[in-house]
Design a protein around this motif. Structure first.
Motif, PDB file in Angstrom:
ATOM      1  N   ALA A   6       0.852  -1.193   0.000  1.00 10.21           N
ATOM      2  CA  ALA A   6       0.000   0.000   0.000  1.00 10.21           C
ATOM      3  C   ALA A   6       0.886   1.240   0.000  1.00 10.21           C
ATOM      4  N   PRO A   7       0.513   2.276  -0.788  1.00  8.00           N
ATOM      5  CA  PRO A   7       1.337   3.478  -0.805  1.00  8.00           C
ATOM      6  C   PRO A   7       1.296   4.206   0.536  1.00  8.00           C
ATOM      7  N   LEU A   8       2.403   4.847   0.888  1.00  7.91           N
ATOM      8  CA  LEU A   8       2.447   5.619   2.130  1.00  7.91           C
ATOM      9  C   LEU A   8       1.651   6.887   1.939  1.00  7.91           C
ATOM     10  N   ARG A   9       1.073   7.374   3.015  1.00 10.43           N
ATOM     11  CA  ARG A   9       0.273   8.590   2.918  1.00 10.43           C
ATOM     12  C   ARG A   9       0.765   9.615   3.914  1.00 10.43           C
ATOM     13  N   GLN A  73       0.366  12.461  -6.049  1.00 10.65           N
ATOM     14  CA  GLN A  73       1.803  12.511  -6.266  1.00 10.65           C
ATOM     15  C   GLN A  73       2.252  11.220  -6.942  1.00 10.65           C
ATOM     16  N   VAL A  74       3.337  11.318  -7.703  1.00 14.18           N
ATOM     17  CA  VAL A  74       3.972  10.137  -8.273  1.00 14.18           C
ATOM     18  C   VAL A  74       5.339  10.009  -7.626  1.00 14.18           C
ATOM     19  N   GLU A  75       5.631   8.822  -7.098  1.00 13.64           N
ATOM     20  CA  GLU A  75       6.906   8.576  -6.423  1.00 13.64           C
ATOM     21  C   GLU A  75       7.565   7.351  -7.035  1.00 13.64           C
ATOM     22  N   GLY A  76       8.880   7.268  -6.899  1.00 13.73           N
ATOM     23  CA  GLY A  76       9.593   6.067  -7.297  1.00 13.73           C
ATOM     24  C   GLY A  76       9.260   4.953  -6.333  1.00 13.73           C
ATOM     25  N   GLY A  77       9.160   3.723  -6.846  1.00 13.76           N
ATOM     26  CA  GLY A  77       8.873   2.584  -5.968  1.00 13.76           C
ATOM     27  C   GLY A  77       7.758   1.737  -6.515  1.00 13.76           C
ATOM     28  N   GLY A  78       7.226   0.863  -5.687  1.00 17.27           N
ATOM     29  CA  GLY A  78       6.195  -0.059  -6.131  1.00 17.27           C
ATOM     30  C   GLY A  78       6.803  -1.171  -6.966  1.00 17.27           C
ATOM     31  N   CYS A  79       5.959  -2.053  -7.453  1.00 23.79           N
ATOM     32  CA  CYS A  79       6.487  -3.212  -8.174  1.00 23.79           C
ATOM     33  C   CYS A  79       6.761  -2.932  -9.644  1.00 23.79           C
ATOM     34  N   SER A  80       6.354  -1.767 -10.164  1.00 28.47           N
ATOM     35  CA  SER A  80       6.587  -1.470 -11.580  1.00 28.47           C
ATOM     36  C   SER A  80       7.472  -0.251 -11.807  1.00 28.47           C
ATOM     37  N   CYS A 146      -2.765  -4.074  -8.677  1.00 31.60           N
ATOM     38  CA  CYS A 146      -3.357  -3.331  -7.558  1.00 31.60           C
ATOM     39  C   CYS A 146      -3.744  -1.912  -7.956  1.00 31.60           C
ATOM     40  N   GLY A 147      -3.283  -1.435  -9.122  1.00 28.17           N
ATOM     41  CA  GLY A 147      -3.674  -0.114  -9.599  1.00 28.17           C
ATOM     42  C   GLY A 147      -2.888   1.034  -9.011  1.00 28.17           C
ATOM     43  N   THR A 148      -1.858   0.774  -8.188  1.00 29.10           N
ATOM     44  CA  THR A 148      -1.096   1.881  -7.608  1.00 29.10           C
ATOM     45  C   THR A 148       0.293   2.016  -8.204  1.00 29.10           C
ATOM     46  N   SER A 149       0.751   1.018  -8.950  1.00 28.69           N
ATOM     47  CA  SER A 149       2.120   1.023  -9.452  1.00 28.69           C
ATOM     48  C   SER A 149       2.107   0.928 -10.986  1.00 28.69           C
ATOM     49  N   PHE A 150       3.092   1.595 -11.626  1.00 21.38           N
ATOM     50  CA  PHE A 150       3.144   1.579 -13.086  1.00 21.38           C
ATOM     51  C   PHE A 150       4.559   1.835 -13.569  1.00 21.38           C
ATOM     52  N   SER A 151       4.802   1.525 -14.835  1.00 18.24           N
ATOM     53  CA  SER A 151       6.076   1.883 -15.459  1.00 18.24           C
ATOM     54  C   SER A 151       5.787   2.899 -16.556  1.00 18.24           C
ATOM     55  N   VAL A 152       6.799   3.678 -16.925  1.00 17.08           N
ATOM     56  CA  VAL A 152       6.633   4.813 -17.822  1.00 17.08           C
ATOM     57  C   VAL A 152       7.059   4.453 -19.240  1.00 17.08           C
ATOM     58  N   LYS A 153       6.330   4.994 -20.225  1.00 17.68           N
ATOM     59  CA  LYS A 153       6.725   4.838 -21.631  1.00 17.68           C
ATOM     60  C   LYS A 153       7.950   5.707 -21.878  1.00 17.68           C
ATOM     61  N   PHE A 154       8.902   5.192 -22.644  1.00 18.19           N
ATOM     62  CA  PHE A 154      10.071   6.009 -22.985  1.00 18.19           C
ATOM     63  C   PHE A 154      10.068   6.330 -24.460  1.00 18.19           C
TER      64      PHE A 154
END
Length: 154
Positions: A6-9, A73-80, A146-154
């Motif tokens: 779960a993301p920190l708040r 906010q978008v932060e580094g971390g999560g599974c993606s 889970c809908g909270t983590s993602f990777s970015v298109k380059f």
């Protein structure tokens, strides 16, 4: 499937809802104006914008008090690689961009906006959880279940 923490708040924790069946999400609502800095200055339209679903607007109006708004906010971390973080806040920072729809306010800092422009913020109600989510993110290549983590298109 992969597991996501779960993301920190920061700030006041978002209230939990009693379980109830998921309801259909209405048409996405466009921001009444582009993100803009506090004050009368208009923002550059190329900065992009974020959309709000009807369920997001409705839920924000239920849980925010006074000058509170939803901060994304978008932060580094999560599974993606990157993760979305939602919190209730009252302080606008100089690098924040804010949008409003139907009295509900969402604020995104300019760095995070680069990762979510063109996305929709939705409030999802499911049997096991209720949460704000970023959906249909054109900047994301793939997301986590889970809908909270993602990777970015380059």
């Amino acid at each position: 499937g992969s597991w996501c923490p779960a993301p920190l708040r920061r700030g006041r924790a978002l209230p939990r809802l009693p379980p109830r069946p998921a309801c259909a999400v209405g048409r996405p609502l466009r921001w009444t104006s582009s993100f803009s800095q506090p004050g009368p200055t208009e923002s550059d339209p190329s900065e992009g914008q974020v959309f709000l679903s009807e369920s997001c607007v409705k839920r924000l109006l239920e849980i925010t008090e006074g000058s509170e708004f939803l901060r994304l906010q978008v932060e580094g971390g999560g599974c993606s690689g990157f993760q979305y973080k939602f919190s209730l806040d009252t302080v606008i920072n100089p690098d924040d961009r804010q949008g409003q729809r139907g009295g509900a306010r969402v604020v995104v800092d300019v760095d995070s906006l680069a990762f979510v422009k063109g996305s929709m913020v939705d409030f999802s109600q499911e049997l096991i959880r209720s949460s704000f989510q970023v959906v249909s993110n054109p900047q994301a290549e793939k997301g986590c279940s889970c809908g909270t983590s993602f990777s970015v298109k380059f």
